[in-house]
Design an enzyme around this catalytic site. Structure first.
Site, PDB file in Angstrom:
ATOM      1  N   SER A 128       2.292   0.922   9.057  1.00 60.88           N
ATOM      2  CA  SER A 128       3.101   0.333   7.993  1.00 60.88           C
ATOM      3  C   SER A 128       4.565   0.611   8.281  1.00 60.88           C
ATOM      4  O   SER A 128       4.897   1.557   9.025  1.00 60.88           O
ATOM      5  CB  SER A 128       2.713   0.949   6.640  1.00 60.88           C
ATOM      6  OG  SER A 128       3.669   0.639   5.637  1.00 60.88           O
ATOM      7  N   TYR A 142       0.878   7.517   0.636  1.00 66.79           N
ATOM      8  CA  TYR A 142       0.666   6.418   1.581  1.00 66.79           C
ATOM      9  C   TYR A 142       1.558   6.595   2.800  1.00 66.79           C
ATOM     10  O   TYR A 142       1.114   6.467   3.946  1.00 66.79           O
ATOM     11  CB  TYR A 142       0.955   5.088   0.886  1.00 66.79           C
ATOM     12  CG  TYR A 142       0.738   3.862   1.729  1.00 66.79           C
ATOM     13  CD1 TYR A 142      -0.519   3.279   1.820  1.00 66.79           C
ATOM     14  CD2 TYR A 142       1.792   3.271   2.416  1.00 66.79           C
ATOM     15  CE1 TYR A 142      -0.720   2.136   2.586  1.00 66.79           C
ATOM     16  CE2 TYR A 142       1.607   2.135   3.180  1.00 66.79           C
ATOM     17  CZ  TYR A 142       0.348   1.562   3.260  1.00 66.79           C
ATOM     18  OH  TYR A 142       0.157   0.434   4.027  1.00 66.79           O
TER      19      TYR A 142
END
Length: 268
Positions: free
Chosen positions: A145, A158
Site C-alpha cells: 500500500s 494498517y
C-alpha cells in the site's frame, strides 16, 4: 505480454473487493484459481460466479489466514485438488475500524489488523513456498500500500502491518535467491471497494485505480516477465508492465530505506 495461463493461483481475501477482481481476472487469463476467505458462503458464491463467467477451474476454501492449522489445511486441500500452487497472492487483510491516533486505538483490535497483514502472509508463505522451492518455480505477490511507505495519524495498524509486509517480502526474496522462486510487493493504488469508500481520506476521491490495472500487473508477475523486480515495490495504475519488463532495477531501487539527512550522514 504472456499471461499465467495453465497456472494455479491461490488468492486470499478472494470473496470481495480486490481479491474478487484478482480471482476473476486471473481465471479469465486461463489460470485455475483457489480462493481463500473467512466467509464460506460468500466465498463459494464468488468462486462459482468466477467459474461460470470464465470457464476456469476454481476452488473455494474457507479459512482465516491468521489461523495456522486452517491455513495448512487449506493449502493441503488446494494442492490435493490441483497438484501445486504456482502463484500465491496475499491480499487478505483488515483495516482499522476506528480512525483514531495510535494511543487511542483498542490494543487488541489494533493488533488483529497488524496480524492480518503479517501473520497471515507469513503462514501462507510457510505453507506454499516449500512446494515452489521443491519444483524450482513459483511467485509470491504481497499486496502492499502507499501507507507501507509513510506514516500518518490514522490507519496506524494498517500502516504498520503493510510496512512490515514489505520488509517480509524483501527478506523472502533474498532467501529465495537461486531457487527459481520470486516475491513482490504490489500496491494496488486506490480501487473503489467497500473498504476504500468507507475511509475518510477517500471521501472526495475521483481518481480511482481500475481493477484491471491491478490484475494486469499480477498477471505480468505470474507470467515471469517481471522476475527482475523480485523483492521490490510495484504500483498498479502507475507502473506499466511492458515498461517494467524492459528495465532492470539496480541497488536499492523500490525498497524501504532510510533517507540520509545530507552527505555527512553517518547512518547512510
Amino acid at each position: 505480454m504472456p499471461d499465467p495461463g495453465g497456472q494455479v493461483a491461490l488468492v486470499t481475501g478472494a470473496s470481495t473487493g480486490i481479491g474478487r477482481h484478482l480471482a476473476h481476472g486471473l481465471a479469465a487469463r486461463g489460470a485455475a484459481v483457489v480462493g481463500l476467505a473467512r466467509s464460506a458462503d460468500r466465498l463459494a458464491a464468488a468462486m462459482d460466479d468466477v467459474a461460470a463467467a470464465t470457464g476456469a477451474r476454481t476452488l473455494a476454501v474457507a479459512a482465516d489466514v491468521t489461523d495456522r492449522a486452517a491455513v495448512a489445511d487449506a493449502v493441503a486441500r488446494a494442492e490435493a485438488e490441483f497438484g501445486r500452487i504456482d502463484l500465491l497472492v496475499n491480499n487478505a487483510g483488515l483495516m482499522d475500524a476506528a480512525e483514531v491516533p495510535v494511543w487511542q486505538a483498542d490494543p487488541d483490535d489494533w493488533w488483529a489488523v497488524v496480524a492480518s497483514h503479517v501473520r497471515g502472509p507469513h503462514l501462507l508463505v510457510s505453507a506454499v513456498v516449500p512446494g515452489m522451492v521443491a519444483r524450482g518455480s513459483g511467485r509470491v505477490v504481497n499486496l502492499a500500500s502507499g501507507l507501507s511507505t509513510r506514516g500518518g495519524p490514522i490507519y496506524t495498524a494498517y500502516s504498520v502491518g503493510k510496512t512490515a509486509l514489505m520488509r517480509l517480502t524483501e527478506d523472502l526474496a533474498a532467501g529465495l535467491t537461486g531457487t527459481g522462486v520470486s516475491a513482490f510487493d504490489l500496491a494496488p493504488g486506490v480501487v473503489r471497494t467497500d473498504m476504500s469508500t468507507r475511509m475518510s481520506i477517500h471521501r472526495d476521491r475521483t481518481d480511482w485505480t481500475e481493477p484491471e490495472d491491478v490484475v494486469a500487473l499480477v498477471a505480468a508477475i505470474g507470467s515471469g516477465q517481471l522476475d527482475a523486480w523480485s523483492g521490490r515495490f510495484l504500483r498498479a495504475g502507475v507502473d506499466d508492465p511492458a515498461v517494467l519488463a524492459g528495465l532492470r532495477p539496480e541497488g536499492e531501487a523500490r525498497q524501504l530505506r532510510l533517507r540520509a539527512y545530507g552527505d555527512g550522514d553517518p547512518v547512510a
